[in-house]
Design a protein around this motif. Sequence first.
Motif, PDB file in Angstrom:
ATOM      1  N   UNK A 113      -5.692  -6.902   9.269  1.00  0.00           N
ATOM      2  CA  UNK A 113      -5.437  -6.601   7.861  1.00  0.00           C
ATOM      3  C   UNK A 113      -5.674  -5.120   7.549  1.00  0.00           C
ATOM      4  N   UNK A 114      -6.872  -4.617   7.892  1.00  0.00           N
ATOM      5  CA  UNK A 114      -7.201  -3.226   7.531  1.00  0.00           C
ATOM      6  C   UNK A 114      -6.430  -2.192   8.328  1.00  0.00           C
ATOM      7  N   UNK A 115      -6.216  -2.411   9.655  1.00  0.00           N
ATOM      8  CA  UNK A 115      -5.349  -1.449  10.370  1.00  0.00           C
ATOM      9  C   UNK A 115      -3.959  -1.336   9.743  1.00  0.00           C
ATOM     10  N   UNK A 116      -3.411  -2.469   9.273  1.00  0.00           N
ATOM     11  CA  UNK A 116      -2.061  -2.432   8.692  1.00  0.00           C
ATOM     12  C   UNK A 116      -2.060  -1.780   7.305  1.00  0.00           C
ATOM     13  N   UNK A 117      -3.178  -1.916   6.575  1.00  0.00           N
ATOM     14  CA  UNK A 117      -3.322  -1.178   5.306  1.00  0.00           C
ATOM     15  C   UNK A 117      -3.336   0.325   5.608  1.00  0.00           C
ATOM     16  N   UNK A 118      -4.067   0.686   6.671  1.00  0.00           N
ATOM     17  CA  UNK A 118      -4.140   2.092   7.096  1.00  0.00           C
ATOM     18  C   UNK A 118      -2.748   2.611   7.472  1.00  0.00           C
ATOM     19  N   UNK A 119      -1.958   1.769   8.164  1.00  0.00           N
ATOM     20  CA  UNK A 119      -0.580   2.137   8.515  1.00  0.00           C
ATOM     21  C   UNK A 119       0.233   2.411   7.245  1.00  0.00           C
ATOM     22  N   UNK A 143       0.842  -1.212   0.000  1.00  0.00           N
ATOM     23  CA  UNK A 143       0.000   0.000   0.000  1.00  0.00           C
ATOM     24  C   UNK A 143       0.870   1.253   0.000  1.00  0.00           C
ATOM     25  N   UNK A 144       1.916   1.248   0.864  1.00  0.00           N
ATOM     26  CA  UNK A 144       2.824   2.402   0.927  1.00  0.00           C
ATOM     27  C   UNK A 144       3.514   2.609  -0.417  1.00  0.00           C
ATOM     28  N   UNK A 145       3.998   1.515  -1.010  1.00  0.00           N
ATOM     29  CA  UNK A 145       4.698   1.608  -2.301  1.00  0.00           C
ATOM     30  C   UNK A 145       3.778   2.179  -3.382  1.00  0.00           C
ATOM     31  N   UNK A 146       2.492   1.767  -3.374  1.00  0.00           N
ATOM     32  CA  UNK A 146       1.521   2.284  -4.355  1.00  0.00           C
ATOM     33  C   UNK A 146       1.260   3.775  -4.092  1.00  0.00           C
ATOM     34  N   UNK A 147       1.225   4.144  -2.812  1.00  0.00           N
ATOM     35  CA  UNK A 147       0.954   5.543  -2.434  1.00  0.00           C
ATOM     36  C   UNK A 147       2.061   6.492  -2.892  1.00  0.00           C
ATOM     37  N   UNK A 204      -3.863   9.642  10.234  1.00  0.00           N
ATOM     38  CA  UNK A 204      -4.087   8.259   9.775  1.00  0.00           C
ATOM     39  C   UNK A 204      -3.349   7.281  10.689  1.00  0.00           C
ATOM     40  N   UNK A 205      -2.126   7.646  11.078  1.00  0.00           N
ATOM     41  CA  UNK A 205      -1.350   6.794  11.991  1.00  0.00           C
ATOM     42  C   UNK A 205      -2.062   6.672  13.344  1.00  0.00           C
ATOM     43  N   UNK A 206      -2.680   7.775  13.788  1.00  0.00           N
ATOM     44  CA  UNK A 206      -3.441   7.720  15.037  1.00  0.00           C
ATOM     45  C   UNK A 206      -4.592   6.715  14.917  1.00  0.00           C
ATOM     46  N   UNK A 207      -5.321   6.754  13.779  1.00  0.00           N
ATOM     47  CA  UNK A 207      -6.436   5.804  13.585  1.00  0.00           C
ATOM     48  C   UNK A 207      -5.926   4.362  13.538  1.00  0.00           C
ATOM     49  N   UNK A 208      -4.743   4.157  12.937  1.00  0.00           N
ATOM     50  CA  UNK A 208      -4.137   2.809  12.908  1.00  0.00           C
ATOM     51  C   UNK A 208      -3.899   2.313  14.336  1.00  0.00           C
ATOM     52  N   UNK A 209      -3.278   3.164  15.176  1.00  0.00           N
ATOM     53  CA  UNK A 209      -2.982   2.731  16.556  1.00  0.00           C
ATOM     54  C   UNK A 209      -4.271   2.501  17.336  1.00  0.00           C
TER      55      UNK A 209
END
Length: 529
Positions: free
Chosen positions: A374-380, A324-328, A352-357
């Motif tokens: 899965x989704x929290x780590x996508x958010x990270x 996800x990061x690489x695509x971003x 966004x990092x706050x929402x991940x934590x």
Amino acid sequence: MTAGEAGEDDLVEYGYRRVIITITAVLCALLEIVDTTIVNVALTDMRGSLGATLTDVAWVITAYAIANVIVIPMTSWLSQQFGRRNYFVASIIIFTVCSFLCGNASNIWELVAFRFVQGMGGGALLVTAQTIITESYPVAKRGMAQAIYGMGVIVGPTLGPPLGGYLVENYSWPYIFYINIPLGIIATVLTLVFVRSPKYGEKLKANQVDWWGIILLTTFIGSLQFVLEHGQQDDWFDNSLIITLSVVSVLGLVLFIWRELTYEHPIVNLSVLKDGNLRIGTVMCFILGFGLYGSTLIIPIYTQSILGWTATDAGLLLIPGSITTAIMMPFVGNMIQRGVPQGYMVGVGFLVFFFFTFMMQTRMTPDTGVEHMYWPLILRGVGLGLLFVPITTLSLSTLKGKHIGEGAAFTGMMRQLGGSFGIAIITTFITRFSQEHRVNLINNLDPAKYQVQQRIAGMQKAFEAKGYSADVALKKTYQALDYAVLKQSTVMAYTDIFMYLGIMFLFCIPIILLIKKGKNKINPADAMH
């Protein structure tokens, strides 16, 4: 255009040359960063085959980290002394040769020594690769250049554990080092053919070299890194060596700053920190390193120690977020080129990092599955994409010529130190919080309470049904309860850590928006060169 700007533009490449230089620099950054984490999953096998203790084998990681952080601030100066291409090639060769020697080490201290020298080569690769990419692109496209470099830096730590796990399970631990050899040879050839060096002024004579600066930097960084790596296992300030090295580190830092500000030819040019953007950027890089390496550490430990996953499965869990990061990255680079203020992007990234934590804190239990994380780590992954490129571009956006290399050295060092601080603080607090929660949970398990008596009786009967005698069944019941308390208290410690990380990221948002609004005016002007 001034002569200085013309000289700077001499290094801009176009067409296939720029593509090859970019691939070479990213490959070298990847080699360095993957090697930081790839050994984590092989430590048990190394212990067995080299007959080492857990404390001894931890030095395989520590030696590499110390060498990395020592050499990063010196890279710009060394590039100027030996020529950037020569220094870069020498670093790749040192890294590659030491990879072969690490794989062939016959005892643990041989391996540690080779890892230290490998780290000296590797630290240079990271910052020099960033400088080479930045200077190969025109000023207007530097946001995209940082995005491409960022792919390697962000994806690297995540690729290490699954790749290491695969190689250890299917071959043997030396192959985690041997895999660097063909890649190192390719990178050396491509660098010699395509990378060019900027023209620097006169080189220093041996008696002008800042030897005291080198000694003080090595003392300060080496001592600090040792304290951070070994503080938790050695009980921090209850240990005389940790106290001594902490004092040495503080004194070394004070003397180093004094030396660099007063010496005519400093090894690290501290005056480059007069640039406001770079000052903000170094602080943000520290926080980014704290969050990136800290969360990369917590999740594999949690999945392996609490959920009982294999090292490979734990590593694979982080890959969708990294992709996800690489695509971003290219999208973020493109937004910067279009003039979207970096301050806003960094602010959103921290949110966004706050929402991940927050999501991780609410989903962590002793039975959490892949689907919950899965989704929290996508958010990270999204958060890292929004943070890395804008912070790095903003840090270097108002620097020119050799100052770009000096600035990149500061941001690289602060990211690594942020990671070291993050790992040291998080591991310490996991232990402390676990102990606190364990005491509280045990206090609630009062044998006088009816519910507790019922649970003990039920578990005892279950063990008796398996053929155990009453005494053995009762003993096993208490062991099972003790294990359940330990597991639950550790999970609660992890949720606490995520809560505090989230609060830290939330506090960063107003500071960033406050500081960076004025500075953003520089970027459109830069883009018009």
